[in-house]
Write a protein that holds these residues in place. Structure first.
Motif, short mmCIF file in Angstrom:
data_model
loop_
_atom_site.label_atom_id
_atom_site.label_comp_id
_atom_site.label_asym_id
_atom_site.label_seq_id
_atom_site.Cartn_x
_atom_site.Cartn_y
_atom_site.Cartn_z
N LEU A 1 11.84 -10.13 -7.11
CA LEU A 1 10.74 -10.78 -6.32
C LEU A 1 10.87 -11.89 -5.40
N ILE A 2 12.47 -12.29 -5.59
CA ILE A 2 12.80 -12.63 -3.87
C ILE A 2 12.69 -11.80 -3.32
N THR A 3 13.46 -10.81 -3.27
CA THR A 3 13.72 -9.63 -2.11
C THR A 3 12.05 -9.07 -1.58
N VAL A 4 11.58 -8.88 -2.65
CA VAL A 4 9.60 -8.79 -2.44
C VAL A 4 9.25 -10.74 -1.05
N SER A 5 9.40 -11.36 -1.65
CA SER A 5 8.97 -13.01 -1.36
C SER A 5 9.30 -12.80 0.59
N CYS A 6 10.61 -12.45 0.61
CA CYS A 6 11.68 -12.70 2.25
C CYS A 6 10.99 -11.03 2.43
N ILE A 7 11.28 -10.20 2.06
CA ILE A 7 10.21 -9.26 3.04
C ILE A 7 8.39 -9.59 4.10
N MET A 8 8.14 -10.51 3.08
CA MET A 8 6.78 -10.84 2.53
C MET A 8 6.39 -11.56 4.71
N GLY A 9 7.84 -12.13 3.90
CA GLY A 9 7.81 -14.06 5.25
C GLY A 9 8.64 -12.91 6.63
N ALA A 10 9.49 -11.88 6.14
CA ALA A 10 10.09 -11.25 7.70
C ALA A 10 8.54 -10.45 8.47
N ILE A 11 7.54 -10.45 7.68
CA ILE A 11 6.50 -9.34 8.75
C ILE A 11 5.89 -10.29 9.13
N SER A 12 5.35 -9.89 10.73
CA SER A 12 4.62 -10.90 11.05
C SER A 12 3.34 -11.38 10.97
N PHE A 13 3.26 -12.14 11.07
CA PHE A 13 2.13 -12.99 10.00
C PHE A 13 0.52 -12.41 10.43
N SER A 14 0.70 -12.66 11.80
CA SER A 14 0.07 -12.14 12.94
C SER A 14 -1.16 -10.18 12.28
N LEU A 15 0.04 -9.82 11.01
CA LEU A 15 -0.73 -8.58 11.25
C LEU A 15 -0.93 -8.49 9.54
N TYR A 16 -1.05 -9.44 8.51
CA TYR A 16 -1.50 -9.27 7.18
C TYR A 16 -3.63 -9.55 7.51
N PRO A 17 -4.02 -10.16 8.36
CA PRO A 17 -5.36 -10.57 8.70
C PRO A 17 -5.93 -9.11 8.76
N GLU A 18 -5.15 -7.98 9.61
CA GLU A 18 -5.32 -6.52 9.70
C GLU A 18 -5.37 -5.54 8.49
N VAL A 19 -4.21 -6.24 7.89
CA VAL A 19 -3.80 -5.26 6.72
C VAL A 19 -4.64 -5.42 5.43
N LEU A 20 -5.32 -6.95 6.17
CA LEU A 20 -6.90 -6.78 4.71
C LEU A 20 -7.74 -5.71 5.20
N LYS A 21 -8.16 -6.04 5.82
CA LYS A 21 -8.95 -4.29 6.70
C LYS A 21 -8.61 -3.06 6.55
N ASP A 22 -7.87 -2.96 6.87
CA ASP A 22 -7.00 -1.55 6.51
C ASP A 22 -5.92 -1.82 6.37
N PRO A 23 -5.25 -1.24 5.05
CA PRO A 23 -3.66 -1.33 4.06
C PRO A 23 -3.04 -0.76 5.31
N GLY A 24 -3.59 0.61 5.58
CA GLY A 24 -2.64 1.72 6.47
C GLY A 24 -1.74 0.89 7.75
N ALA A 25 -2.34 -0.01 8.14
CA ALA A 25 -1.32 -0.73 9.14
C ALA A 25 -0.72 -1.63 8.68
N LEU A 26 -0.03 -1.60 8.04
CA LEU A 26 1.51 -1.71 7.40
C LEU A 26 2.56 -0.62 7.42
N ILE A 27 2.24 0.07 7.13
CA ILE A 27 3.05 1.19 7.42
C ILE A 27 3.18 1.92 8.88
N ARG A 28 1.77 1.46 9.53
CA ARG A 28 1.79 1.96 10.73
C ARG A 28 2.06 1.56 11.72
N ASP A 29 2.89 0.18 11.36
CA ASP A 29 3.70 -1.19 12.25
C ASP A 29 4.74 -0.63 12.65
#
Length: 499
Positions: A239-267
């Motif tokens: 779970l610490i690893t998951v949290s680290c990865i969440m913090g290492a992803i661009s925060f500007s990507l998260y609002p886009e992921v809420l609309k289109d989850p596939g945007a995460l893996i396309r980044d």
């Protein structure tokens, strides 16, 4: 053009330092409240007094100095000043309530606000000490400028320039103020999610709060001497690893992921992060096993995966002791730390986007051998076409980063530290990762502490703003009157042509 070659206006910078101090005084109130809760009354008085003095200084600067619109260079100077100034301010109460030498307290605060995680902790740290440095990491992760933008600065040219020098020109909302508030909201929600996961895993509440603050900020301070290795089982490290990865992803990507989850893996940055994590885990497991066989290799995989993700995201948590590792293992982790996470996240290092650009540039050089000389081959990352100025900026940053790393490691070697440990420690500081081989300790020479402080600050503000801060031409006019008139006339002509 004129604003870029003329000296900065110190009064304008001081005026916005007042804004900065006013916001940071609120940051100091949180350790004061925590001290009351934890029963450390003396520390609460110290932090309350520090907050009051800081707020008073900020108000005086705002009241005495006239209002200014910040130019780009002045915004850069403010970005460069922010972390060392706030580290100095927060070091005073820390030194007073812990009894640490001021340099050690300053080091700890720099490490906290830059989200590094290297530590010179006293022998018997209190719960307040652990919470305070975790809190500083969380504040440093989102960036103090974001707090200033979200709370005090009104929309306009100054807000745009402050945002631009800290985050670039991309926005996820129509205004930079709304963008800053959205990024802050994303950061807060991710922190709550991390805290919830850690509480569900069985981690005690106090430990969960501190680790959630440090994991999402990719900081790495822990309440345990053995870091995450102190917690048995698979769930908490995962779970610490998951949290680290969440913090290492661009925060500007998260609002886009809420609309289109596939945007995460396309980044492309996310894909590179996942690919490097898998490949890095396999290679690091090989260095850990030392070629002992498949069973030993499989046994090291969990620790290898955790350590690679922790290094790549610049978090600095650990489940193993780094000091006895082989030079091959230390060198590999040093390289991984220097890469870092996504641009727009809380991580340090060179950043994945710059790595992608370099890879694409190398590919383009080889590709052009098979094309006619007149063929147009733009350098692209996903759908974004990069112009030559952006590429020059990226390559300049990578060269400066390498030069700072080499110089810092060389200074450590002059003190008798072997090359693998010297490179590891300075890579960790410059990448704001926080992993250590044990070199960083209260007894280390003062010069080495200052070198690591400089590395952490350079890594957090990405070198160029701090170098501009130190350039004499930033503060002093060095042109003749004739040259100044020529530049002003040129600016006027450009404005008339534009109109």
């Amino acid at each position: 053009m004129y604003e870029l070659v003329s000296p900065v206006n110190p009064l304008a910078v001081l005026r916005y330092v007042g804004h900065l101090l006013l916001v940071f005084s609120a940051v100091l109130l949180v350790p004061m409240l925590a001290a009351f809760v934890l029963g450390e009354t003396t520390a609460a008085i110290i932090y309350g007094s520090s907050a009051l003095i800081t707020a008073g200084t900020g108000v005086i600067l705002q009241k005495v100095l006239p209002d200014f619109e910040l130019e780009i260079k002045e915004a850069l100077i403010l970005a460069a000043i922010t972390f060392p100034l706030c580290s100095l301010v927060s070091a005073v109460p820390m030194a007073l309530f812990t009894g640490m030498p001021f340099l050690d307290a300053f080091f700890e605060c720099v490490s906290g606000l830059t989200t590094t995680g290297l530590s010179l902790a006293p022998l018997s740290p209190t719960k307040l000490f652990f919470f305070t440095r975790s809190w500083l990491q969380w504040v440093g992760g989102i960036g103090i400028i974001v707090l200033v933008l979200g709370i005090l600065i009104r929309p306009g040219t100054t807000a745009f320039r402050l945002y631009r020098v800290n985050f670039g020109e991309s926005r996820i909302r129509p205004s930079v103020i709304a963008t800053a508030r959205t990024l802050g909201t994303v950061y807060f929600v991710l922190t709550l999610l991390s805290l919830t996961l850690l509480l569900l895993s069985g981690m005690p509440f106090y430990d969960a709060v501190c680790h959630a603050l440090c994991a999402i900020s990719t900081g790495g301070f822990s309440t345990q001497t053995a870091s995450i290795g102190a917690y048995k089982g698979f769930l908490i490290p995962f779970l610490i690893t998951v949290s680290c990865i969440m913090g290492a992803i661009s925060f500007s990507l998260y609002p886009e992921v809420l609309k289109d989850p596939g945007a995460l893996i396309r980044d492309p940055q996310v894909r590179y992060m996942l690919g490097l994590s898998v490949l890095g885990t396999a290679l690091f497991a090989l260095t850990l096993s030392g070629g002992a066989g498949w069973l030993e290799l499989l046994h090291t995989l969990p620790d290898a995966a955790f350590q690679v993700v922790s290094a790549l995201t610049g978090t600095g948590f650990s489940t193993i002791d780094i000091a006895p590792l082989s030079d091959a293992s230390k060198s590999f982790l040093s390289a991984i730390m220097c890469i870092g996470g996504s641009i727009g996240s809380t991580t340090g290092g060179i950043k994945l986007f710059r790595l992608i650009v370099i890879v694409q540039l190398i590919r383009l050089v080889f590709y052009r051998f098979f094309l006619p000389r007149e063929a147009i081959t733009p350098l692209k990352v996903k759908s974004q076409v990069l112009d030559s100025e952006e590429v020059y900026h990226i390559m300049t940053y990578v060269l400066l980063y390498s030069a700072v790393l080499v110089l810092s490691a060389f200074i450590f070697m002059l003190y008798g530290i072997n090359s693998a440990d010297a490179i590891f420690e300075t890579s960790s500081a410059l990448a704001t990762a926080g992993l250590s081989t044990g070199v960083t300790a209260p007894g280390m020479p003062s010069l080495l502490k200052l070198v690591l402080c400089a590395d952490m600050l350079l890594g957090r503000v990405e070198i160029i703003p701090l170098l501009i801060l130190l350039l004499p031409r930033t503060w002093l006019e060095r042109r003749s009157k004739t040259e100044e008139n020529r530049v002003k006339a040129e600016d006027k002509r450009v404005q008339e042509d534009t109109a």
